[in-house]
Write a protein that holds these residues in place. Sequence first.
Motif, short mmCIF file in Angstrom:
data_model
loop_
_atom_site.label_atom_id
_atom_site.label_comp_id
_atom_site.label_asym_id
_atom_site.label_seq_id
_atom_site.Cartn_x
_atom_site.Cartn_y
_atom_site.Cartn_z
N UNK A 1 0.83 -1.21 0.00
CA UNK A 1 0.00 0.00 0.00
C UNK A 1 0.86 1.26 0.00
N UNK A 2 2.00 1.21 0.69
CA UNK A 2 2.91 2.35 0.66
C UNK A 2 3.57 2.49 -0.70
N UNK A 3 3.91 1.36 -1.30
CA UNK A 3 4.55 1.36 -2.62
C UNK A 3 3.68 2.06 -3.66
N UNK A 4 2.38 1.78 -3.67
CA UNK A 4 1.50 2.40 -4.67
C UNK A 4 1.11 3.82 -4.26
N UNK A 5 1.24 4.15 -2.97
CA UNK A 5 0.81 5.47 -2.50
C UNK A 5 1.88 6.54 -2.63
N UNK A 6 3.13 6.18 -2.36
CA UNK A 6 4.19 7.18 -2.28
C UNK A 6 4.30 8.09 -3.51
N UNK A 7 4.33 7.56 -4.72
CA UNK A 7 4.49 8.48 -5.87
C UNK A 7 3.32 9.45 -6.01
N UNK B 1 11.31 11.45 -4.95
CA UNK B 1 11.14 12.73 -4.27
C UNK B 1 12.09 13.77 -4.86
N UNK B 2 13.34 13.40 -5.07
CA UNK B 2 14.33 14.34 -5.61
C UNK B 2 13.96 14.77 -7.03
N UNK B 3 13.45 13.82 -7.83
CA UNK B 3 13.06 14.15 -9.19
C UNK B 3 11.88 15.12 -9.20
N UNK B 4 10.90 14.86 -8.35
CA UNK B 4 9.72 15.73 -8.31
C UNK B 4 10.10 17.10 -7.76
N UNK B 5 11.02 17.15 -6.80
CA UNK B 5 11.52 18.44 -6.29
C UNK B 5 12.18 19.24 -7.41
N UNK B 6 12.97 18.55 -8.22
CA UNK B 6 13.63 19.23 -9.34
C UNK B 6 12.59 19.78 -10.31
N UNK C 1 10.79 22.91 -8.83
CA UNK C 1 11.58 24.12 -8.64
C UNK C 1 12.29 24.62 -9.90
N UNK C 2 12.47 23.73 -10.89
CA UNK C 2 13.30 24.12 -12.03
C UNK C 2 12.58 24.12 -13.37
N UNK C 3 11.33 23.68 -13.39
CA UNK C 3 10.65 23.57 -14.68
C UNK C 3 9.31 24.30 -14.63
N UNK C 4 8.92 24.84 -15.77
CA UNK C 4 7.61 25.47 -15.93
C UNK C 4 6.72 24.52 -16.71
N UNK D 1 6.05 14.19 -17.56
CA UNK D 1 7.11 14.27 -16.55
C UNK D 1 6.86 13.29 -15.40
N UNK D 2 5.61 13.21 -14.97
CA UNK D 2 5.28 12.31 -13.85
C UNK D 2 5.47 10.85 -14.26
N UNK D 3 5.07 10.49 -15.47
CA UNK D 3 5.25 9.11 -15.94
C UNK D 3 6.73 8.77 -16.05
N UNK D 4 7.54 9.71 -16.54
CA UNK D 4 8.99 9.47 -16.65
C UNK D 4 9.60 9.23 -15.27
N UNK D 5 9.23 10.06 -14.30
CA UNK D 5 9.74 9.89 -12.93
C UNK D 5 9.23 8.59 -12.32
N UNK D 6 7.99 8.22 -12.63
CA UNK D 6 7.41 6.99 -12.08
C UNK D 6 8.09 5.75 -12.62
N UNK D 7 8.54 5.82 -13.88
CA UNK D 7 9.27 4.69 -14.46
C UNK D 7 10.55 4.43 -13.71
N UNK D 8 11.25 5.51 -13.38
CA UNK D 8 12.47 5.38 -12.57
C UNK D 8 12.13 4.82 -11.18
#
Length: 513
Positions: free
Chosen positions: A316-322, A454-459, A462-465, A475-482
């Motif tokens: 449940x944490x695995x599917x919730x965290x992202x 977390x680090x990818x979403x923070x980037x 803060x760094x992208x429009x 962007x979210x799908x790319x981060x989720x794949x990682x």
Amino acid sequence: MEKNRIIRNLFSNWTGLLVSIVVSFFLAPFVVHSLGNELYGVWTIINQFTGYMYLFDLGVRESVIRSTSHSLAKKDPKALEEVLSASFIIYFFISVVTVLISIVLALYFSSIFGVEEEVAKAASVSVLLVGVTIAQFFIFNIFSGVLMGLQRYDIFNIVNILTTLLKAAAFVILLSNGYTIVAMAASQMLLSFLGGLYLMHAAKKIAATHDVRFKVRLKIDAAFRKVTRKIVNYSAFVLINNLGQKIVFMTDAIVIGIFMPVASVTFYAIAGTLAEYLRQLVVVTARVLMPMVARYSALDDHHRINKTVIDGSKLTLFISYPVVLVFILLGGEFIALWMGEEFRELSGLVLLILAVTQIFSAPHQTLTSVLYGLDKHKMLAFFRIGEAITNLGLSIVLLHYYGVAGVALGTAIPHIILTAVILPIYTTRVIGMNLMKYYLSSYLRPTLAAVPFLLMVLYISHSMTIGSMTQFFGLVIAASTVYLTISFWIIFNASERQQIYQKIKPILAKRSN
């Protein structure tokens, strides 16, 4: 075999939820424009008002689910037959009461809600049809419970998916040809009845392979009273828990509407809807664990019970965290793209508060399913009522200091206390597990796996429009794949990774050929 059943049940539950969300998302605008504001408002009130009658279930289905799994693990089909017979009689009386209440509601619905005279008759007929739909739902609930107890959630979900799609198609055809809410209610009743008939057929066929026959004993003797008392003792606390959850998750809008301008509800509802989607995802994931634990309980397999607690909490944490991290860091951005810039700040803040709550709430769905499976959910019911009362009082107090965000805090604080502290302490004592082992085993690996995400979403934040929904989801799908790749190596140990590889190896081999 058991792991295959778990995977099958999980994916069927996820698919069922996804179809329901997507159909609702696309169908709602069409229904609104076809019916118009007044008729759509009447249709919404009918479904919400009569929807409370689903509480008449009284938790009997959960009792059937547990009895099915527990009795068959004990190789005692006769005990299950007695439970099914008593459940049918209970549900019969519930269905009769439901129809009688529907008749009364149909007679007085228009006067209660001030419905215009030209649609009053249609509203009354629709109330009666929806009431009959709910009444037949109770009868077919016995067969749904048996399928779930047999861990055949896939059959239940396939029927629900087909019913949902056919209902959507019926609504589109009927509304396109000038029909309104009476035709919608009638088609809904018919399709629900046909779906129920198939569930009955499937449940009887599969139960027969376990020497279980559906026989109704009309004789009310000592044996009947004993079985009924057992069902009621189990179900009553399920009902109390359901009532508590309804107060916790369904009254925030009412509190805001009473003490603040009605327009303020919208800001909360936008965030609340997103949080509810995540909650439902976790609920349907943890739901498959209840019949498994009931079976392990019947076999006195304490090792598997403890393992289910840890594995279920990690899952449940695995599917919730992202989802949680996206809600916390990009929630305002998403809401602005979805609903408009005016909702970014306040709705984004509410979503942040509710999302943090889900970090602790997600594993508690596993604990709840385990307690149901062990028939140790009585204290859970009282915990839930305590949470509901605290939620209501705290929300009213904090609303006067922090507005809409105060209501979110009033919901979050007691829920975190219950799910992160009280319930883990109680559950670990029930199953004889060390509390610190539970926290470390459940939270450590999923949390570590979430750090790179977390680090990818923070980037990104803060760094992208982000200028469009397409870019946002890309962007979210790319981060989720990682995240998925890293999680495979961190959350699962070597033995679990090997088992997963053995499951997907034949699929990869077929594709390569």
